[in-house]
Each structure stands twice: as C-alpha cells, then as structure tokens.
Design an enzyme around this catalytic site. Structure first.
Site, PDB file in Angstrom:
ATOM      1  N   ASN A   1     -13.157  13.144 -34.527  1.00  0.00           N
ATOM      2  CA  ASN A   1     -12.440  13.272 -33.260  1.00  0.00           C
ATOM      3  C   ASN A   1     -11.456  12.121 -33.014  1.00  0.00           C
ATOM      4  O   ASN A   1     -10.294  12.337 -32.659  1.00  0.00           O
ATOM      5  CB  ASN A   1     -13.485  13.350 -32.141  1.00  0.00           C
TER       6      ASN A   1
ATOM      7  N   ASP B   1     -14.316  10.805 -45.641  1.00  0.00           N
ATOM      8  CA  ASP B   1     -15.390  11.323 -44.796  1.00  0.00           C
ATOM      9  C   ASP B   1     -16.294  12.198 -45.665  1.00  0.00           C
ATOM     10  O   ASP B   1     -15.809  12.876 -46.565  1.00  0.00           O
ATOM     11  CB  ASP B   1     -14.828  12.148 -43.634  1.00  0.00           C
TER      12      ASP B   1
ATOM     13  N   ALA C   1     -15.724   5.656 -37.756  1.00  0.00           N
ATOM     14  CA  ALA C   1     -16.880   6.389 -38.277  1.00  0.00           C
ATOM     15  C   ALA C   1     -18.192   5.942 -37.647  1.00  0.00           C
ATOM     16  O   ALA C   1     -18.786   6.654 -36.846  1.00  0.00           O
ATOM     17  CB  ALA C   1     -16.938   6.240 -39.800  1.00  0.00           C
ATOM     18  N   SER C   2     -18.650   4.747 -38.005  1.00  0.00           N
ATOM     19  CA  SER C   2     -19.980   4.326 -37.578  1.00  0.00           C
ATOM     20  C   SER C   2     -20.190   2.859 -37.907  1.00  0.00           C
ATOM     21  O   SER C   2     -19.435   2.254 -38.678  1.00  0.00           O
ATOM     22  CB  SER C   2     -21.059   5.146 -38.295  1.00  0.00           C
TER      23      SER C   2
ATOM     24  N   TYR D   1     -17.818  -1.067 -45.846  1.00  0.00           N
ATOM     25  CA  TYR D   1     -16.468  -1.238 -46.391  1.00  0.00           C
ATOM     26  C   TYR D   1     -15.745  -2.523 -45.989  1.00  0.00           C
ATOM     27  O   TYR D   1     -14.819  -2.942 -46.689  1.00  0.00           O
ATOM     28  CB  TYR D   1     -15.597  -0.040 -45.978  1.00  0.00           C
TER      29      TYR D   1
ATOM     30  N   SER E   1     -16.158   0.647 -34.312  1.00  0.00           N
ATOM     31  CA  SER E   1     -17.620   0.516 -34.207  1.00  0.00           C
ATOM     32  C   SER E   1     -18.006  -0.960 -34.238  1.00  0.00           C
ATOM     33  O   SER E   1     -18.643  -1.447 -35.176  1.00  0.00           O
ATOM     34  CB  SER E   1     -18.309   1.287 -35.335  1.00  0.00           C
TER      35      SER E   1
ATOM     36  N   ALA F   1     -13.148   1.429 -24.959  1.00  0.00           N
ATOM     37  CA  ALA F   1     -13.294   2.166 -23.702  1.00  0.00           C
ATOM     38  C   ALA F   1     -13.255   1.271 -22.471  1.00  0.00           C
ATOM     39  O   ALA F   1     -13.457   1.749 -21.360  1.00  0.00           O
ATOM     40  CB  ALA F   1     -14.597   2.959 -23.724  1.00  0.00           C
TER      41      ALA F   1
ATOM     42  N   ASN G   1     -20.799   0.283 -28.016  1.00  0.00           N
ATOM     43  CA  ASN G   1     -19.954  -0.669 -28.742  1.00  0.00           C
ATOM     44  C   ASN G   1     -19.218  -1.604 -27.787  1.00  0.00           C
ATOM     45  O   ASN G   1     -18.897  -2.742 -28.142  1.00  0.00           O
ATOM     46  CB  ASN G   1     -18.936   0.084 -29.597  1.00  0.00           C
TER      47      ASN G   1
ATOM     48  N   HIS H   1     -17.575   2.427 -16.623  1.00  0.00           N
ATOM     49  CA  HIS H   1     -18.006   1.075 -16.954  1.00  0.00           C
ATOM     50  C   HIS H   1     -17.621   0.139 -15.807  1.00  0.00           C
ATOM     51  O   HIS H   1     -16.489   0.185 -15.316  1.00  0.00           O
ATOM     52  CB  HIS H   1     -17.332   0.576 -18.236  1.00  0.00           C
TER      53      HIS H   1
END
Length: 250
Positions: free
Chosen positions: A10, A30, A64-65, A72, A87, A117, A172, A202
């Site tokens: 996304n 991915d 990704a995560s 990586y 992340s 965010a 995060n 938040h």
C-alpha cells in the site's frame, strides 16, 4: 530518479502515485508476487527485482517491516547508499541500532527517517537538549489492532521500546520520536483502541526547559487501516524537498 522499494504494498503504491513523474525506474522487492504484478501493471516503470546494490539507484526505500529493515539496512549502508526507513521500530533493538551507528562511522551513507504519521519533529530537533519528557497518546479504531471492543480501551502504557515489541505495525511513531530526541527513556506511550473514531489520532505532549507543547494529529487511514495515509506521504514530501533548491523547515 531511480528508487529501489523494499516492499510493494500500500505505501509503495501511494508513493509511486504521487511522484511517478519524477521516476525513471522503480525496482520492487516483495515476497508477494501479486502485489508486484499489480504495481508493474499500473506503473510501467516498475521492475521486479531480487535485492542488489547499484550505483544507478538514488534511494532505497523501506516500506515493508521491522524485519526488512534489519535484513537489508546494514548491507545498504556498507555500500555507501542512502536509505529511507518507514519501519523505524527496528531501532528499538539496541544491538541493531548500535551496529548501524558503527557502520555509519565509515560510510558515506545517510539514513532518513521521515516523520511518518506524526508532526512536531522540527520542534523536537530544535529543543533536543532541553526536553524533559515526551508522551505520545495514540488512538486508533479497533480494526487497527484486530479488536472488536465496543468502548474505549487503554491497551498499552509504557516505554517506546515496549510498545514496538507489542504493536510493531502500529507504533513506529514512538520510535521515531525517541530517535529524534535521542533518548528511549524520555518517551512514554499510551495506546487506545477507540470504537468512536474512524481516524488515527496522535497527541504529543512535550515538556521542556523552553516550554510545554501539545500537538494533535488526526490522520485518515490509507487503504490499509493499520497505516495512516500520512506515513507514505511523508516519504513523498521528503523526496520532493530533497530535490528542491530551496528547503523550508530544516
């Protein structure tokens, strides 16, 4: 601009949509082939790829995560390439954070952690040495936590490090704050599952020697309810600012 995206979900789709006129090639890594094929069909400059390092890549972008960051990042910075990390929760791991900092001492790489965010990072950067404490209160709809509660529920209160261990895909922002203030001890986290809201909210409370500050952010979710639309847009904003000759808010 050539960008290597780690993750083809996304967030990557939103970033590509917003800066497609600036991109020559976008490499996609991915495990989900359907996601890659969808983006290749939508954006014809997308290329499916295994991980590799190349001089023609301007930025590596992690969407990704936490696990992907840990897998990586060290290889990327050992090869003097720049990486943008969403992340940021990966940096709650002291050993990983310490290894990265040591590698960077002998690297030309830079790691960029967008505000994601939240807002107020500019205030924190200015007040860094004057801050006594920060509390971030995060409210999200129950679906974000895979819950079905019918009334407001405090589901976590503690440190940023503890929060990321329990809610790695939701908080995060707390680690980003901790990295900005350069202290994991000064940041406390409250997480609330609130069925009355449809947005991710938040509130950041900053107590410092220079003053007290309160910042409220109400984010619309993206197509993925666990991710605010603002998260990928913060990467878009960074990439656009990076290419601008005049940079405001630095």
């Amino acid at each position: 601009m050539n960008i290597f995206f780690i993750g083809a979900g996304n967030c990557t789709e939103i970033i590509l949509e917003k800066i497609q006129n600036c991109i020559k090639k976008a490499y996609l890594l991915d495990y989900d082939v359907e996601k890659i094929n969808f983006l290749k069909e939508k954006f014809h400059f997308c290329i499916e790829s295994d991980f590799f390092i190349s001089d023609d890549i301007d930025f590596y972008v992690e969407c990704a995560s936490v696990e992907a960051v840990k897998k990586y990042t060290e290889n990327i910075i050992r090869n003097n390439k720049n990486i943008i990390i969403l992340s940021s929760g990966a940096f709650s791991d002291f050993d990983f954070r310490n290894n990265v900092e040591n590698i960077l001492k002998n690297s030309r790489s830079q790691i960029f952690i967008p505000s994601g965010a939240i807002g107020g990072i500019d205030i924190i950067n200015s007040l860094k040495d004057e801050i006594n404490s920060i509390t971030i209160e995060t409210r999200k709809p129950p679906l974000s936590f895979n819950m079905i509660n019918t009334k407001e529920e405090l589901i976590f209160y503690g440190t940023a490090e503890e929060a990321i261990k329990n809610y790695p895909k939701n908080i995060n922002v707390a680690i980003t704050l901790s990295m900005a203030v350069e202290s994991f001890d000064k940041v406390k986290v409250k997480i609330i599952s609130d069925p009355k809201i449809i947005k991710n909210i938040h509130k950041i409370f900053i107590d410092s020697k220079a003053g007290k500050y309160e910042i409220k952010i109400e984010n619309n979710p993206s197509n993925n309810p666990k991710t605010s639309l603002m998260a990928p847009l913060s990467v878009v904003g960074f990439l656009k600012k990076f290419n601008n000759s005049i940079k405001v808010g630095v």
